[in-house]
Design an enzyme around this catalytic site. Structure first.
Site, PDB file in Angstrom:
ATOM      1  N   GLU A 135      -1.433  -9.181   4.514  1.00 42.17           N
ATOM      2  CA  GLU A 135      -1.129  -8.860   6.127  1.00 42.17           C
ATOM      3  C   GLU A 135      -2.441  -9.105   7.325  1.00 42.17           C
ATOM      4  OE1 GLU A 135      -0.920  -5.966   4.473  1.00 42.17           O
ATOM      5  OE2 GLU A 135      -1.318  -4.277   5.487  1.00 42.17           O
TER       6      GLU A 135
ATOM      7  N   HIS B 169      -4.267  -5.627   1.490  1.00 42.04           N
ATOM      8  CA  HIS B 169      -2.815  -6.181   2.204  1.00 42.04           C
ATOM      9  C   HIS B 169      -3.220  -7.843   2.170  1.00 42.04           C
ATOM     10  CE1 HIS B 169      -2.427  -1.476   3.727  1.00 42.04           C
ATOM     11  NE2 HIS B 169      -3.900  -1.784   2.676  1.00 42.04           N
TER      12      HIS B 169
ATOM     13  N   CYS C 293       0.916  -1.086   0.123  1.00 43.01           N
ATOM     14  CA  CYS C 293      -0.149   0.189   0.206  1.00 43.01           C
ATOM     15  C   CYS C 293       0.924   1.475   0.167  1.00 43.01           C
ATOM     16  CB  CYS C 293      -0.570  -0.051   0.810  1.00 43.01           C
ATOM     17  SG  CYS C 293      -2.343   0.961   1.062  1.00 43.01           S
TER      18      CYS C 293
END
Lengths: 230, 79
Positions: free
Chosen positions: A205, A203, A86
């Site tokens: 994660e 994302h 990002c």
């Protein structure tokens, strides 16, 4: 195997990233402040998402000039691994470590939604735990994720196999509808020439725990753990 | 001396902000409005009296930080 997360003022995804890394790598990453420049003993540097320096001037432009980025560049030049997610992807392009730029989303709106990503190659340190063509779900949260590069650069990226992920439908078809930010050729993530630097907008994660709805993002971190242990 | 750096997206780079402004102007009844492009202006006070030197400094700043040459072009005016 040691990972470090770089924290700039205005970054806000560093703790999610630390959890995802610790789960797959088996140990917590070091957190480095933007003024640190000693990366000795670090194998993987991660630049997380957020709004470094308030997105002033351009997203990532200020962070790209900060002292730690000199050390990150040197780390990459030595063949070290770097992951930018990002805002981290924006910073890597602004720092000239990855080609192209991230423009305002084509629809002007901030996009906060899940998307599907198609894995374009599985023979890299970042993607080894997927199959080529695999599709996984990832949350995205960005206002400036519209990947842009000159046509010649895009051709080179594709020719050299440096497209990591594309926005796709759940069945893997790349469509204009799935490409909600308007990225050139549906590109969501790209590699450096030596395939050791990866930048992507969504994302992974944030999807590594069944409690949060799935573990779709986990293969990225498991891949890194395997590659770095080797 | 003051350097005034104008940064605009290059032709061919989609400018959704400019387009949105254009649509809003049409909505307000400005029917003659064609393409609209939005950019930014950065004013820099310089401790420099020589115009050529001031321009050279502003250009270096624009190349290094103020504009991203992948997507933007810039112009410099001195005041």
């Amino acid at each position: 195997m040691n990972a470090a997360i770089i924290v700039f003022p205005g970054i806000n995804r560093e703790r999610d990233m630390a959890i995802a890394l610790a789960r797959s790598l088996g140990r917590a990453p070091r957190m480095l402040w933007h003024r640190d420049d000693d990366l000795t003993g670090i194998d993987l540097i991660v630049i997380p998402g957020g709004f470094s320096y308030g997105d002033y001037l351009r997203c990532g432009a200020m962070a790209a000039q900060s002292p730690v980025m000199r050390a990150v560049r040197a780390h990459a030049a030595r063949g070290g691994y770097v992951l930018g997610v990002c805002n981290g992807f924006q910073i890597l392009t602004e720092a000239g470590m990855l080609p192209g730029a991230l423009l305002r989303n084509a629809g002007l709106r901030f996009l906060s939604a899940d998307c599907h990503l198609r894995v374009e190659r599985a023979d890299t340190a970042f993607t080894g735990h997927w199959q080529r063509g695999a599709v996984f779900r990832a949350p995205m949260a960005h206002g400036d994720g519209n990947y842009f590069a000159a046509a010649a650069t895009l051709d080179r990226l594709e020719g050299d196999g440096r497209v990591a992920f594309r926005y796709a439908e759940a069945d893997g078809t790349v469509t204009a509808a799935a490409n909600r930010n308007g990225s050139a050729r549906g590109i969501a993530g790209i590699f450096s020439e030596n395939l050791r630097v990866l930048g992507l907008m969504p994302h992974p994660e944030d999807l590594v725990d069944p409690l949060l709805g799935g573990e779709d993002g986990r293969p990225l971190f498991d891949s890194l753990a395997a590659a770095l242990a080797a | 001396m003051k350097a005034i750096v104008t940064v605009m997206l290059k032709q061919g780079v989609l400018d959704p902000q400019g387009r949105a402004i254009g649509q809003a102007l049409h909505g307000l009844g400005f029917a003659t409005v064609g393409e609209v492009r939005a950019g930014k202006v950065i004013e820099i006070d310089l401790a420099e009296t020589d115009a050529e030197a001031a321009r050279a400094q502003a250009e270096a700043m624009a190349r290094k930080l103020l504009a991203n040459s992948v997507i933007e072009r810039f112009e410099i005016a001195l005041a």
